[in-house]
Scaffold this active site. Structure first.
Site, PDB file in Angstrom:
ATOM      1  CD  GLU B  29       0.276   5.105   4.529  1.00  0.00           C
ATOM      2  OE1 GLU B  29       0.187   5.957   3.620  1.00  0.00           O
ATOM      3  OE2 GLU B  29       0.412   5.409   5.730  1.00  0.00           O
ATOM      4  CG  LEU B  58      -3.615   5.920   5.681  1.00  0.00           C
ATOM      5  CD1 LEU B  58      -4.931   6.360   5.090  1.00  0.00           C
ATOM      6  CD2 LEU B  58      -2.897   7.046   6.343  1.00  0.00           C
ATOM      7  CD  GLU B  60       1.854   8.052   7.189  1.00  0.00           C
ATOM      8  OE1 GLU B  60       1.143   8.273   8.193  1.00  0.00           O
ATOM      9  OE2 GLU B  60       1.402   8.033   6.025  1.00  0.00           O
ATOM     10  CD  GLN B  82       0.572   6.577  -0.638  1.00  0.00           C
ATOM     11  OE1 GLN B  82      -0.363   7.354  -0.534  1.00  0.00           O
ATOM     12  NE2 GLN B  82       0.401   5.263  -0.601  1.00  0.00           N
ATOM     13  CG  ASP B  85       4.878  16.413   1.238  1.00  0.00           C
ATOM     14  OD1 ASP B  85       4.962  17.623   1.118  1.00  0.00           O
ATOM     15  OD2 ASP B  85       5.305  15.618   0.364  1.00  0.00           O
ATOM     16  CG  PHE B  88       6.200  16.015   9.359  1.00  0.00           C
ATOM     17  CD1 PHE B  88       7.474  16.282   9.840  1.00  0.00           C
ATOM     18  CD2 PHE B  88       5.851  16.499   8.112  1.00  0.00           C
ATOM     19  CE1 PHE B  88       8.382  17.028   9.088  1.00  0.00           C
ATOM     20  CE2 PHE B  88       6.747  17.250   7.353  1.00  0.00           C
ATOM     21  CZ  PHE B  88       8.011  17.517   7.837  1.00  0.00           C
ATOM     22  N   PRO B  89       3.958  12.152  10.931  1.00  0.00           N
ATOM     23  CG  PRO B  89       1.865  11.521  10.074  1.00  0.00           C
ATOM     24  CD  PRO B  89       3.189  12.124   9.669  1.00  0.00           C
ATOM     25  CG  HIS B 129       0.798  15.395  -2.493  1.00  0.00           C
ATOM     26  ND1 HIS B 129      -0.264  16.137  -2.063  1.00  0.00           N
ATOM     27  CD2 HIS B 129       0.452  14.096  -2.271  1.00  0.00           C
ATOM     28  CE1 HIS B 129      -1.222  15.346  -1.607  1.00  0.00           C
ATOM     29  NE2 HIS B 129      -0.818  14.097  -1.716  1.00  0.00           N
TER      30      HIS B 129
HETATM   31  C1  LIG Z   1      -0.537  10.935   6.717  1.00  0.00           C
HETATM   32  C2  LIG Z   1      -0.874  10.517   5.323  1.00  0.00           C
HETATM   33  N1  LIG Z   1      -0.409   9.358   4.852  1.00  0.00           N
HETATM   34  C3  LIG Z   1      -0.676   8.964   3.592  1.00  0.00           C
HETATM   35  C4  LIG Z   1      -1.436   9.748   2.759  1.00  0.00           C
HETATM   36  C5  LIG Z   1      -1.723   9.296   1.324  1.00  0.00           C
HETATM   37  N2  LIG Z   1      -3.146   9.000   1.177  1.00  0.00           N
HETATM   38  C6  LIG Z   1      -4.006   9.913   0.693  1.00  0.00           C
HETATM   39  S1  LIG Z   1      -5.587   9.379   0.727  1.00  0.00           S
HETATM   40  C7  LIG Z   1      -5.130   7.869   1.340  1.00  0.00           C
HETATM   41  C8  LIG Z   1      -6.160   6.833   1.616  1.00  0.00           C
HETATM   42  C9  LIG Z   1      -7.269   7.348   2.490  1.00  0.00           C
HETATM   43  O1  LIG Z   1      -8.261   6.377   2.634  1.00  0.00           O
HETATM   44  P1  LIG Z   1      -9.587   6.653   3.452  1.00  0.00           P
HETATM   45  O2  LIG Z   1      -9.220   7.265   4.764  1.00  0.00           O
HETATM   46  O3  LIG Z   1     -10.384   5.420   3.489  1.00  0.00           O
HETATM   47  O4  LIG Z   1     -10.339   7.800   2.653  1.00  0.00           O
HETATM   48  P2  LIG Z   1     -10.994   7.704   1.205  1.00  0.00           P
HETATM   49  O5  LIG Z   1      -9.965   8.193   0.239  1.00  0.00           O
HETATM   50  O6  LIG Z   1     -11.397   6.302   0.951  1.00  0.00           O
HETATM   51  O7  LIG Z   1     -12.155   8.632   1.256  1.00  0.00           O
HETATM   52  C10 LIG Z   1      -3.755   7.815   1.518  1.00  0.00           C
HETATM   53  C11 LIG Z   1      -3.006   6.650   2.035  1.00  0.00           C
HETATM   54  C12 LIG Z   1      -1.885  10.956   3.281  1.00  0.00           C
HETATM   55  N3  LIG Z   1      -2.630  11.800   2.550  1.00  0.00           N
HETATM   56  N4  LIG Z   1      -1.611  11.319   4.557  1.00  0.00           N
END
Ligand SMILES: Cc1ncc(C[n+]2csc(CCOP(=O)(O)OP(=O)(O)O)c2C)c(N)n1
Ligand SMILES: Cc1ncc(C[n+]2csc(CCOP(=O)(O)OP(=O)(O)O)c2C)c(N)n1
Ligand SMILES: [Mg+2]
Ligand SMILES: [Mg+2]
Lengths: 395, 324, 324, 395
Positions: B29, B58, B60, B82, B85, B88-89, B129
């Site tokens: 990601e 997005l 894992e 990323q 934490d 786990f998925p 995190h």
């Molecule tokens: C399982 C997981 N993988 C990666 C992340 C890191 N991460 C946090 S927000 C995000 C993007 C989310 O995008 P979206 O679902 O479109 O929501 P938005 O922030 O645009 O509201 C990522 C990759 C996470 N929080 N959880």
């Protein structure tokens, strides 16, 4: 063999559609009530005037809150912030359309919904600070609030996990024959997650009364929507689960509210869940940790600034004579003042929750590990004040 | 020699190896165009293009599942999670598939890959995190687990990991991502997996750490010296395979051991180290093996410094162990 | 008192508790109409209907995620994972969500549930129908972990687990699902979580086991007696919270300990037990704590009896430990 | 708002459709070439006669293999079996349509595909026995074969995991600009799994050349299809990923083969992946561990027995004069004989692989743990022969 573009052959929407879709893809109709200039067919209006003004006030408040928190973060007064600038109509239009007994499963940008559900501003702010006033004892990063009295559940960072949870909560009520519809928020990035899939599938098979709200804000950190999925719309993903899908202009509060009411009504009537795609835009960086300049040209943002949901609703209200310039100035000032006072009050609280709060609540009652380790931590802190001091770091 | 921090060292290793070996790809990601939320893959998209610096949706489990397929078919993928934490998925793909593929297929297939992920606390990241999930993967036969503490090791270990025939979980200590700076040799070199580093010789007690906590251990040992405690410090660098000989050698000499890790205590890797040490150095041991660790709670936000087993708590344990 | 096997005892507990408490529901793959692939939920669909004995689609993360939502909203779900080996797709929901929900919300919410799952080897199930994943969950603060060895305990512990305010992983030893038979009290009773059972008093060495391996330990202790070795046998019954007092009490008396488990050795729960025992009984210990465990490999098919730490291997360890 | 039933408004299939759909749901067209009686429009035939006969022979062999293995399991000569009775046209029609360089990612019923890919029967049987002849050293349950020379990957039990793996493998070839299309098998139950979702989504976004073959055999152990998903068809799930979806009569070898060729051609041409739903039926229990009488009335099975793909293809061949009764009898007898001989040979091998094989292959080279533990195991076995004896069990 059929390609998704064949879907274009069928275009229908219950609520009618004013103007073309604001976003990418056109195979799935987009529902709008307000034109870009705020005008709307009076026959399409469903929100009472007073409620509409109140929602406008909350949108303004949400914007000010986000801006203020971002400023506090820059000043080092809070550690992190993630807000909803540009997405206020989506957040408030959906949340306001639900009934008080309904449960709301937030993602992490729905602070306006927490406040709408009665979370007191100081409690919210104490969570931002993670200080002694935080009902969650400083255990989570800012913007991970929970507010049980308002059936607003506990935010966590892992993407998508709340989706099947929302299904389970609504399922529980249905088993008890209580009228409750759950609503769950997530971004378009989250539609790639495993839990999006399991949540919608479980809900589809069992006709669980859940409204799935996708805030399609175009970005998942640095990834644009088209790198997230090859489907032209998010709404069409409903087809995979045999459930209803609807696409709505997420910057049109009236449309969002009406579409959510419809989805809620279907759910309550036992007709099953709806995937509601709210097409909006993340005007700022992903969070205060992010600098979108590294991946997103500002020209891409400009057209969306013009579609800002707040001026649009203001124009609508003004056009209908529901909002004077004085009222606008007054509600802006009131928001500013409320925020200022609350921040002042909450910043006055002790910076750290009590040491034992670190060990409590892991279980209903501490196990011997937490009891022993609390004593260990107490002794360590007592013996050496540097234990809790961030400045004393190796390297 | 240039002075690099750990991010730069990781980035340098990736770039060099991608130049050397066309089968190496990075995916995850935000790792492509953006270059990663910590910028560890910065510039790779520009140099190697979207086919080798791949932005993924997005998910894992998709990242690891796709990486596994790539590895079966001759690529050397370096997927990024990323934050640790969020591993786990992907747990099922890692534990059920990546770790067991060679074994179950009777060696007909293998899926070497390096799963890179920033881990650990101290950056005000709260429960999601900050975690240190190494136990799960050390317990999973079929995986190797590597944790550098310094820029030089980060580069050399990462190059070794990418060339290793087995799947490797490469945990990057994000608290010292930028804070740990040091001279890093130019060009390619490897630091062999499975070899601990004695970073300080001593004879009274063995202090075992890795990753960000090695820096705390080092600080504690220096402070202990001022008190007349002479600690030998080991940076394990590889947790699986553990350099058990280095551990036994040191504890046989000192008769005492203190283990430090950020992860919760119960079933943390400190338990395995204590078990091994008492199995192999039973007659030499003059005090119980002490564990200075994260507590058995989720990782907290405000009180993270109280939670982390930093130098003051390590120092306390050194005193107690030496006085036992 | 009727004679039940473990499946019948589990089934009886579920039925009784569903009658007593309308908030209890069971859910999972094949648990409804079919009554579970091991028949543990047999008859519940007929008695309680599809709203309380729920067949779910094939997705463990959905099962646990939905159960979590149900628990938040007042139900007491008892999700089943068809085999413990298939718990990994649900790892994120369990580790990131179920375990942390109470804590992170400041106690505003809780999600008590009992995740039931058959675990362990010895049924010719190979790599994916034999594993013992307890370490992952003992290491995860916020979860309790329970493993009955007998029908009586299976029923009493399961009833206690369902009434417990915390989420519980309930591991059912499938090798002895039918083989372990015993008298089981009728009607409701609970066996408190966190209390080990001394199943045989002895003074020379403490033998610690749980689940199916308790039966092997028991057999080994009987055989050892014939050789003049007097072992005290503990069936832990609950791994988290561990009955550390019972362990310390016994080892303080015997000065020696052997731990048995099916899971791979490295970072298995035996490591934690060894670490705790050497921390707390250091001066009493006369031999290293020995571990008789599964090996550090995936679980094999044909050689599963060689793999499992059964009585002959336990006996060897008892002899060596006593002779140390 | 659009409901999935609206999809019925569009019905298209590239290959034309003979007769109505055999399964549930009619919103997505089903592709057939052969009628139930085996007749077919000569213009629609795409498989050369010789190849067709050979595929028929393989279907017969597959059926005999399954029946024989089930019998061996009942006699305690193998520990477990899971086969493809009733699904032979789906397995062989898809596998035969691929090119030799293509990779095949099996689920666990595709033994006929393994043999088609050149896995020698004795090697396959040794895996069933897990004995000294097993290339996988008795490490896995029966029916978890792998055959690398034929690019047939390693079967594992966890459902769905192979789906994103198949995507990764095809991606690797595309990166190297090699022409390769991967094919992956899974059941309709697996469409609920996380990995179905991530696999199809990753493939969609990146237009990865993968053919996703869903063997929709109506059941996932005891769960009927309608308890697995509320979508009327599996094929329509393609809409969620912006990829092609096609529904085919899975008991019609000619249709399966043609549809797979089309999907392969699209993939090879860079037009992206296809979700191919093969509508078939699990005529027997899930596996030898299962007794379907507990959840499935035998009346439900009867109509499907009449659609058995083997008599159907036989009728087709006979109708076209391609298969005489003598030929039929000869190939049945040849299959029986080949099986008998191979079983005899393989059962003669040592029952257990060498002890060290338990410790090898965990890593490319043993770590100290495996080395030490091998010595430990050797010593234990040497000291007490009961170590490996299943009769000596506690309880
Ligand atoms: C399982 C997981 N993988 C990666 C992340 C890191 N991460 C946090 S927000 C995000 C993007 C989310 O995008 P979206 O679902 O479109 O929501 P938005 O922030 O645009 O509201 C990522 C990759 C996470 N929080 N959880
Ligand atoms: C992750 C996981 N959960 C549960 C199981 C147990 N299980 C084995 S096969 C099966 C049903 C699969 O049904 P389907 O995908 O339709 O394939 P079919 O057996 O019908 O070919 C289940 C639930 C498993 N193997 N893996
Ligand atoms: Mg987004
Ligand atoms: Mg099926």
């Amino acid at each position: 063999m059929r390609r998704p573009s064949d879907l274009g052959a069928v275009r229908r929407s219950r609520g009618g559609s004013a103007g073309g879709p604001p976003g990418e893809g056109d195979s799935w109709p987009i529902f709008r009530v307000m034109a870009d200039d705020g005008s709307a067919d009076p026959a399409a209006l469903t929100v009472p005037d007073a409620e509409l003004k109140e929602l406008y006030r909350r949108m303004v408040f949400s914007r000010q809150l986000d801006e203020r928190m971002i400023a506090l973060q820059r000043q080092g007064r809070i550690g992190f912030y993630i807000g909803a600038i540009g997405e206020e109509a989506t957040v408030l239009g959906t949340a306001a359309a639900m009934e008080p007994a309904d449960w709301i499963f937030p993602c992490y940008r729905e602070h306006a919904a927490a406040l709408l559900r009665g979370m007191p501003l100081p409690v919210f702010l104490a969570q931002m600070l993670g200080n002694a006033g935080d009902l969650q004892f400083g255990r989570q990063m800012p913007c991970h609030e929970a507010w049980a009295p308002g059936r607003f559940t506990s935010i966590s960072a892992p993407i998508g996990t709340q989706i099947p949870q929302a299904v389970g909560a609504a399922w529980a009520s249905r088993i008890r024959k209580e009228p409750m519809v759950s609503l769950v928020y997530f971004g378009e990035g989250a539609t790639s997650s495993s839990d999006f899939h399991t949540g919608l599938n479980f809900a589809g098979v069992n006709k669980i009364p859940t409204v799935f709200v996708c805030r399609n804000n175009g970005w998942a950190i640095s990834l644009p929507r088209e790198k997230q999925t090859a489907s032209e719309t998010i709404a069409q993903k409903a087809v995979a689960y045999g459930i209803a899908g609807e696409r709505v202009d997420g910057n049109d509060l009236l449309a969002v509210h009406a579409a959510t009411r419809r989805a809620r009504a279907r759910a309550a009537a036992g007709e099953g869940p709806t995937l509601l795609e709210c097409v909006t835009y993340r005007l700022e960086g992903h969070s205060t940790s992010d600098d979108p300049k590294a991946y997103r040209p500002s020209e891409a943002v400009e057209p969306w600034r013009k579609k800002d949901p707040i001026p649009r609703l203001r124009a609508h209200l003004a056009g209908r004579g529901l909002l004077s310039d004085e009222e606008e100035a007054a509600l802006q000032a009131a928001a500013k003042e409320e925020l200022q006072k609350a921040i002042r009050d909450v910043e006055a609280l002790a910076a750290k929750p009590a040491l034992e709060s670190m060990f409590e609540g892991v279980y209903a009652d501490m196990l011997w590990q937490q009891r022993e380790q609390l004593e260990e931590a107490r002794a360590a802190v007592a013996a050496d004040p540097r234990v809790g001091d961030p400045r004393h770091h190796g390297s | 020699m240039p002075t690099f921090n750990i991010i730069q060292a990781v980035n340098d290793a990736l770039r060099l190896e991608m130049r050397r070996d066309p089968s190496v790809v990075v995916l995850g990601e935000d790792v492509g165009r953006f270059g990663g939320v910590f910028r560890a893959t910065s510039g790779l998209f520009e140099e190697f293009g979207p086919d080798r610096a791949i932005d993924t949706p997005l998910a894992e489990s998709g990242i690891i599942g796709a990486a596994l397929g790539m590895a079966l078919n001759g690529l050397r993928p370096v997927p990024e999670i990323q934050f640790a934490d969020f591993i786990f998925p992907a747990m099922d793909q890692i534990v059920s598939e990546v770790a067991k593929y060679r074994y179950r297929s009777g060696g007909q297939y293998a899926c070497p890959m390096v799963i890179r992920t920033p881990y650990g606390g101290g950056i005000r990241g709260g429960s999601y995190h900050s975690q240190s999930p190494e136990t799960h993967f050390i317990h999973t036969a079929g995986l190797k687990v590597v944790v550098p503490a310094t820029p030089e090791d980060a580069k050399g270990l990462l190059l070794a990991a990418i060339r290793d025939p087995d799947p490797v979980l490469f945990l990057e200590p994000k608290r010292v991502y930028r804070a740990a700076k040091g001279e890093v040799p130019e060009g390619e070199y490897t630091v062999p997996l499975g070899q601990a580093r004695v970073t300080r010789a001593g004879h009274q007690v063995t202090l075992i750490a890795w990753g960000a906590m090695w820096h705390e251990a080092d600080l504690a040992a220096r402070e202990a010296e001022a008190e007349g405690i002479d600690a030998e410090v080991l940076d394990l660098r590889t947790l699986q395979p553990l350099d058990v000989d280095a551990v036994v050698r040191s504890v046989t000499k000192t008769g005492r051991a203190v283990v430090v890790h950020e992860a919760p205590r119960t079933c943390g890797f400190g338990a395995e180290l204590a078990a091994l040490i008492q199995e192999r150095c039973f007659l030499q041991l003059e005090a119980p093996v002490a564990r200075v660790t994260g507590f058995d709670t989720p990782f907290p936000y405000t009180l993270e410094n109280e939670y982390l087993p930093r130098a003051p708590r390590i120092l306390r344990a050194l005193r107690q162990t030496v006085a036992y």
